[in-house]
Design an enzyme around this catalytic site. Structure first.
Site, PDB file in Angstrom:
ATOM      1  N   CYS A 120       0.811  -1.227   0.000  1.00  0.00           N
ATOM      2  CA  CYS A 120       0.000   0.000   0.000  1.00  0.00           C
ATOM      3  C   CYS A 120       0.840   1.271   0.000  1.00  0.00           C
ATOM      4  O   CYS A 120       0.322   2.368  -0.192  1.00  0.00           O
ATOM      5  CB  CYS A 120      -0.965   0.004   1.182  1.00  0.00           C
ATOM      6  SG  CYS A 120      -2.002  -1.448   1.232  1.00  0.00           S
ATOM      7  N   HIS A 253      -2.824   7.102   2.514  1.00  0.00           N
ATOM      8  CA  HIS A 253      -3.341   5.843   1.976  1.00  0.00           C
ATOM      9  C   HIS A 253      -4.732   5.595   2.552  1.00  0.00           C
ATOM     10  O   HIS A 253      -4.960   5.751   3.747  1.00  0.00           O
ATOM     11  CB  HIS A 253      -2.388   4.703   2.349  1.00  0.00           C
ATOM     12  CG  HIS A 253      -2.982   3.366   2.112  1.00  0.00           C
ATOM     13  ND1 HIS A 253      -3.547   3.020   0.900  1.00  0.00           N
ATOM     14  CD2 HIS A 253      -3.131   2.286   2.918  1.00  0.00           C
ATOM     15  CE1 HIS A 253      -4.005   1.781   0.986  1.00  0.00           C
ATOM     16  NE2 HIS A 253      -3.769   1.320   2.190  1.00  0.00           N
ATOM     17  N   ASN A 283     -10.229  -0.034   0.166  1.00  0.00           N
ATOM     18  CA  ASN A 283      -8.759   0.073   0.151  1.00  0.00           C
ATOM     19  C   ASN A 283      -8.256  -0.518  -1.166  1.00  0.00           C
ATOM     20  O   ASN A 283      -8.389  -1.726  -1.390  1.00  0.00           O
ATOM     21  CB  ASN A 283      -8.217  -0.698   1.361  1.00  0.00           C
ATOM     22  CG  ASN A 283      -6.702  -0.672   1.463  1.00  0.00           C
ATOM     23  OD1 ASN A 283      -6.013  -0.291   0.525  1.00  0.00           O
ATOM     24  ND2 ASN A 283      -6.197  -1.090   2.599  1.00  0.00           N
TER      25      ASN A 283
HETATM   26  N1  ACO Z   1     -18.479  -8.294   9.786  1.00  0.00           N
HETATM   27  C1  ACO Z   1     -18.944  -8.574  11.016  1.00  0.00           C
HETATM   28  N2  ACO Z   1     -18.133  -8.911  12.022  1.00  0.00           N
HETATM   29  C2  ACO Z   1     -16.808  -8.952  11.793  1.00  0.00           C
HETATM   30  C3  ACO Z   1     -16.256  -8.667  10.525  1.00  0.00           C
HETATM   31  C4  ACO Z   1     -17.153  -8.331   9.510  1.00  0.00           C
HETATM   32  N3  ACO Z   1     -16.747  -8.031   8.257  1.00  0.00           N
HETATM   33  N4  ACO Z   1     -14.924  -8.794  10.607  1.00  0.00           N
HETATM   34  C5  ACO Z   1     -14.632  -9.144  11.868  1.00  0.00           C
HETATM   35  N5  ACO Z   1     -15.774  -9.247  12.583  1.00  0.00           N
HETATM   36  C6  ACO Z   1     -15.924  -9.603  13.980  1.00  0.00           C
HETATM   37  C7  ACO Z   1     -14.821 -10.515  14.471  1.00  0.00           C
HETATM   38  O1  ACO Z   1     -15.097 -11.859  14.154  1.00  0.00           O
HETATM   39  C8  ACO Z   1     -14.851 -10.255  15.939  1.00  0.00           C
HETATM   40  O2  ACO Z   1     -15.941 -10.977  16.498  1.00  0.00           O
HETATM   41  P1  ACO Z   1     -15.814 -11.657  17.939  1.00  0.00           P
HETATM   42  O3  ACO Z   1     -15.592 -10.514  18.872  1.00  0.00           O
HETATM   43  O4  ACO Z   1     -17.130 -12.334  18.085  1.00  0.00           O
HETATM   44  O5  ACO Z   1     -14.635 -12.559  17.837  1.00  0.00           O
HETATM   45  C9  ACO Z   1     -15.211  -8.774  16.038  1.00  0.00           C
HETATM   46  O6  ACO Z   1     -15.795  -8.427  14.771  1.00  0.00           O
HETATM   47  C10 ACO Z   1     -14.001  -7.905  16.270  1.00  0.00           C
HETATM   48  O7  ACO Z   1     -12.975  -8.324  15.371  1.00  0.00           O
HETATM   49  P2  ACO Z   1     -11.626  -7.560  15.265  1.00  0.00           P
HETATM   50  O8  ACO Z   1     -10.786  -8.138  14.185  1.00  0.00           O
HETATM   51  O9  ACO Z   1     -11.048  -7.443  16.642  1.00  0.00           O
HETATM   52  O10 ACO Z   1     -12.180  -6.172  14.780  1.00  0.00           O
HETATM   53  P3  ACO Z   1     -11.534  -4.767  14.977  1.00  0.00           P
HETATM   54  O11 ACO Z   1     -12.332  -3.963  15.886  1.00  0.00           O
HETATM   55  O12 ACO Z   1     -10.055  -4.826  15.183  1.00  0.00           O
HETATM   56  O13 ACO Z   1     -11.774  -4.178  13.519  1.00  0.00           O
HETATM   57  C11 ACO Z   1     -10.498  -3.774  11.524  1.00  0.00           C
HETATM   58  C12 ACO Z   1     -11.158  -4.814  12.397  1.00  0.00           C
HETATM   59  C13 ACO Z   1     -11.569  -2.842  10.974  1.00  0.00           C
HETATM   60  C14 ACO Z   1      -9.788  -4.450  10.374  1.00  0.00           C
HETATM   61  C15 ACO Z   1      -9.508  -2.973  12.416  1.00  0.00           C
HETATM   62  O14 ACO Z   1      -8.605  -3.840  13.056  1.00  0.00           O
HETATM   63  C16 ACO Z   1      -8.757  -1.972  11.650  1.00  0.00           C
HETATM   64  O15 ACO Z   1      -9.253  -0.934  11.331  1.00  0.00           O
HETATM   65  N6  ACO Z   1      -7.496  -2.268  11.360  1.00  0.00           N
HETATM   66  C17 ACO Z   1      -6.667  -1.423  10.540  1.00  0.00           C
HETATM   67  C18 ACO Z   1      -6.161  -2.219   9.454  1.00  0.00           C
HETATM   68  C19 ACO Z   1      -6.715  -1.885   8.130  1.00  0.00           C
HETATM   69  O16 ACO Z   1      -7.453  -0.959   7.890  1.00  0.00           O
HETATM   70  N7  ACO Z   1      -6.251  -2.665   7.214  1.00  0.00           N
HETATM   71  C20 ACO Z   1      -6.496  -2.452   5.857  1.00  0.00           C
HETATM   72  C21 ACO Z   1      -5.347  -2.971   5.075  1.00  0.00           C
HETATM   73  S1  ACO Z   1      -3.849  -2.526   5.719  1.00  0.00           S
HETATM   74  C22 ACO Z   1      -3.311  -1.176   4.996  1.00  0.00           C
HETATM   75  O17 ACO Z   1      -3.780  -0.865   3.966  1.00  0.00           O
HETATM   76  C23 ACO Z   1      -2.245  -0.424   5.652  1.00  0.00           C
END
Ligand code: ACO
Length: 326
Positions: A120, A253, A283
């Site tokens: 990215c 990004h 993304n």
């Molecule tokens: N729909 C519904 N529920 C979901 C989904 C979904 N699509 N995805 C995960 N969940 C659930 C999980 O199973 C988990 O459930 P549980 O508590 O019953 O186990 C719950 O949601 C929380 O999951 P987490 O992975 O802990 O969710 P988090 O709050 O961390 O959010 C996210 C995930 C949005 C990816 C967050 O970590 C984030 O913003 N990370 C930044 C990374 C990013 O944006 N990456 C993009 C690519 S990287 C880059 O480009 C640099």
């Protein structure tokens, strides 16, 4: 006349026509027993929809379309360019490079052509590389493209990642100039963090070995992204002899709206100065920054003379920033 700078003289982008909303994606995933919702996706990421390629459409197709639009905006032909760099993590083939395929489609045989792989951060890496070529006098005019078909490396059974990405391409034409131009650039990587965002597979002996899908530790990526983007923004803006207040537009990004909001807050910058496309494009990895730049340039928000801070962050772990006067 000394041409000591490189300047962006045209931007272009291309998005595949198929738009998939969160509701449509949730309905598709539900058929495989995977539960997600528009509410979850919007509240955690800000993403509302993504563009996805049709079968048979390759990264080079998106890249070529974006490049043609950037060349038209710059009033240049492919033959005016001596360098073509494609930033991508989803190349058409292992080799030749996607840049060589794009070059053949554009028809500017003879120009240097290669890919940059910085996930990215790829566009910021490629732009910095092209700027160095131009300033060193090795190319007077260059095409820099970020293009991806991330939908091909997603595990559609992993709801934690498959809802986050889209396909697309963006491009700029750079030219040697007496006036800045690109004023400062900074690239970094921390290879000890390869595991937090990766596609840990390869092709060997005629078979895919390892895991050919994108894997991510979302919370680790979030923390890392916010911290390195803030530091890199401050350092690169200072290197350009500017203050954050003097930056007209911030184009980080487009991974996640929460990352963008956190970053803007840490920098003391209003969200009104941040170009946001993640809601519409999701993304698109190396394509996200040039796509956002093109959109904001064409809709008149970014004007000639504006100072723009572009930032990449992603797998590797890699990050970097470029300050450009448009
Ligand atoms: N729909 C519904 N529920 C979901 C989904 C979904 N699509 N995805 C995960 N969940 C659930 C999980 O199973 C988990 O459930 P549980 O508590 O019953 O186990 C719950 O949601 C929380 O999951 P987490 O992975 O802990 O969710 P988090 O709050 O961390 O959010 C996210 C995930 C949005 C990816 C967050 O970590 C984030 O913003 N990370 C930044 C990374 C990013 O944006 N990456 C993009 C690519 S990287 C880059 O480009 C640099």
């Amino acid at each position: 006349m000394s041409l000591q700078f490189s300047r962006i003289i045209g931007t272009g982008s291309y998005l595949p026509p198929t738009v998939v909303s969160n509701d449509e994606l949730a309905a598709r995933l539900a058929k495989d027993g995977i539960e997600t919702s528009d509410e979850w996706i919007v509240s955690r990421t800000g993403i509302r929809q993504r563009h996805l390629v049709a079968d048979g459409v390759q990264t080079s197709d998106l890249a070529t379309a974006a490049a043609q639009r950037a060349l038209a905006a710059a009033n240049k032909t492919p033959h005016d360019t001596a360098l073509l760099i494609v930033a991508t993590s989803t190349p058409d083939f292992i080799f030749p490079s996607t840049a060589c395929t794009v070059q053949a489609k554009l028809g500017n045989q003879g120009a240097a052509a290669f890919d940059v792989q910085a996930v990215c951060s790829g566009f910021v890496y490629a732009l910095t590389t092209a700027d160095s070529f131009v300033r060193a006098g090795r190319a007077r005019c260059a095409l820099v493209i970020g293009a991806e078909v991330f939908s091909r490396i997603l595990d559609w059974r992993d709801r934690g990642t498959c809802v986050l990405f889209g396909d697309g391409a963006g491009a700029v034409v750079l030219e040697a100039s007496e006036q800045p131009g690109i004023q400062a650039a900074q690239l970094h990587a921390d290879g000890s963090l390869t595991n937090i965002l990766c596609v840990p597979g390869n092709v060997a002996h005629g078979q895919v070995t390892g895991d050919p899908f994108l894997r991510m530790d979302g919370q680790a990526v979030f923390k890392q992204a916010v911290s390195v983007l803030e530091k890199s923004a401050r350092e690169t803006v200072a290197q350009a002899g500017l203050t954050i207040d003097q930056i007209d537009w911030l184009i980080p990004h487009q991974a996640n709206l929460r990352i963008l909001s956190f970053l803007a807050k840490k920098l003391g910058c209003s969200m009104d100065k941040v170009v946001v496309t993640v809601d519409q494009h999701a993304n698109t990895s190396a394509a996200s920054v040039p796509l956002a730049l093109d959109l904001a340039y064409r809709d008149g928000r970014i004007k000639p003379g504006h100072e723009v801070l572009m930032q990449g962050v992603g797998g590797g772990f890699t990050w970097g920033s470029v300050v450009a006067r448009m």
